[in-house]
Design a protein around this motif. Structure first.
Motif, mmCIF file in Angstrom:
data_model
loop_
_atom_site.group_PDB
_atom_site.id
_atom_site.type_symbol
_atom_site.label_atom_id
_atom_site.label_comp_id
_atom_site.label_asym_id
_atom_site.label_seq_id
_atom_site.Cartn_x
_atom_site.Cartn_y
_atom_site.Cartn_z
ATOM 1 N N ARG A 6 0.836 -1.197 0.000
ATOM 2 C CA ARG A 6 0.000 0.000 0.000
ATOM 3 C C ARG A 6 0.874 1.252 0.000
ATOM 4 N N CYS A 7 0.376 2.321 -0.604
ATOM 5 C CA CYS A 7 1.072 3.609 -0.537
ATOM 6 C C CYS A 7 1.262 4.029 0.917
ATOM 7 N N PHE A 8 0.249 3.768 1.750
ATOM 8 C CA PHE A 8 0.313 4.135 3.163
ATOM 9 C C PHE A 8 1.479 3.457 3.867
ATOM 10 N N GLU A 9 1.741 2.203 3.532
ATOM 11 C CA GLU A 9 2.802 1.460 4.193
ATOM 12 C C GLU A 9 4.170 2.085 3.946
ATOM 13 N N CYS A 10 4.369 2.621 2.767
ATOM 14 C CA CYS A 10 5.668 3.197 2.418
ATOM 15 C C CYS A 10 5.805 4.663 2.817
ATOM 16 N N HIS A 11 4.717 5.415 2.728
ATOM 17 C CA HIS A 11 4.849 6.874 2.751
ATOM 18 C C HIS A 11 4.143 7.590 3.895
ATOM 19 N N SER A 12 3.547 6.864 4.842
ATOM 20 C CA SER A 12 2.752 7.551 5.865
ATOM 21 C C SER A 12 3.586 8.480 6.739
#
Length: 338
Positions: free
Chosen positions: A72-78
């Motif tokens: 997920r984008c969230f996993e990398c960039h949160s």
């Protein structure tokens, strides 16, 4: 890949609600004591001209391999949202028309609760300073609305939404994006309305091709029968929006963005001190086309966008993909009301 930390704060006050009865068949929405509902906090950031095609291109986005593997984008960039917003809003990357003084990011607090009939949402974020937009009359892109608050919900039928959230509806050929067609070149295309002179959001499932190199997919629509089937079977992103001029709008994104006055959505908002506070009430189940049936025990991918400072179009601040859980796992956990 490590999951980025996400702030959850449980309020200590006791939870209380009052119920108003409207007719014999259904209870009216509850008056929620928000002090008793846990708050989740995330960072909204300026996305520039990053599109779904941009995300899927290695020369633009170094995380494309991880994304294609299922991350997920969230996993990398949160934990990087503020830094990403600063780079994009400055014009250093993926932004051809930077606005001097526009803030790169700001925090959004979200509270969620539900009962047998409704989902209740509360959003809070700091008001910011005004930055004149040099290419807008009077320096304001939408002078009628100082603020607009939007939320998208994926029911699990849009392929990349669970990993990218609302980015799967954001494309390089949409309004003010790098490969947007000129208004004179739009013409009449079956399945979308181009009278406004631009292409709106859409999901890739609505097109016969999704070319991430040419990035010219806007007019490659599937037949209307296929689009009707997607709408019937959940192949869309639901869209809720409140505008500071007073309108509550409810719709979806499929072949294009469709927004109408909300029949199963009520919303209100105001400034409280230095913050904007917006609340929404949305029926869990609706007969309105383009709505996701929400059920206890399930999680749903959601995304948030705020147009502040009279912004419009792509000049907003957005969240990464997030999970809303109703008695289920998620970065945002909706509290069950008695």
């Amino acid at each position: 890949m490590q999951m980025g930390k996400f702030a959850f704060h449980a309020a200590a006050a006791a939870f209380a609600v009052s119920t108003l009865v409207a007719g014999a068949a259904h209870a009216a929405p509850k008056a929620v004591n928000w002090d008793g509902v846990p708050v989740s906090e995330t960072m909204l950031f300026y996305p520039g001209q990053t599109s779904m095609e941009w995300i899927l291109t290695g020369a633009d986005h170094g995380g494309v391999r991880a994304f294609k593997k299922g991350d997920r984008c969230f996993e990398c960039h949160s934990q990087e949202a503020t830094d990403m917003g600063a780079k994009l809003v400055s014009g250093a990357k993926a932004e051809k028309t930077p606005i001097a003084g526009k803030r790169p990011a700001f925090p959004l607090k979200v509270k969620a609760a539900y009962d047998a009939e409704n989902l209740y949402l509360r959003f809070e974020f700091p008001a910011g300073p005004h930055a004149d937009v040099p290419f807008a009359k009077g320096g304001k892109l939408d002078p009628d609305n100082e603020v607009k608050v939007a939320m998208m919900i994926d029911g699990g039928k849009v392929d990349m939404a669970a990993r990218s959230g609302c980015w799967t509806s954001c494309h390089s050929d949409a309004r003010d994006m790098p490969t947007a067609p000129a208004a004179a070149a739009l013409g009449a295309v079956k399945g979308i309305d181009t009278k406004a002179g631009y292409v709106t959001k859409y999901v890739p499932e609505s097109r016969t091709q999704f070319d991430t190199a040419k990035r010219d997919n806007w007019d490659k629509l599937k037949p209307q029968a296929d689009l009707d089937a997607l709408l019937k079977n959940g192949g869309f992103l639901e869209l809720l929006r409140w505008k500071s001029s007073g309108a509550a709008e409810h719709g979806y994104v499929l072949a294009e963005r469709v927004l109408k006055p909300g029949t199963d959505l009520t919303a209100s908002g105001k400034k409280e001190g230095g913050n904007w506070v917006v609340t929404m009430t949305r029926k869990l189940k609706s007969a309105q086309p383009g709505t996701v049936a929400l059920e206890a025990g399930k999680s749903y991918t959601v995304g948030f966008a705020v147009h502040d400072d009279f912004a419009n179009g792509r000049f907003h601040h957005v969240s990464l993909d997030m999970k809303l859980g109703l008695d289920a796992e998620g970065e945002i956990k909706a509290m069950k009301l008695p």
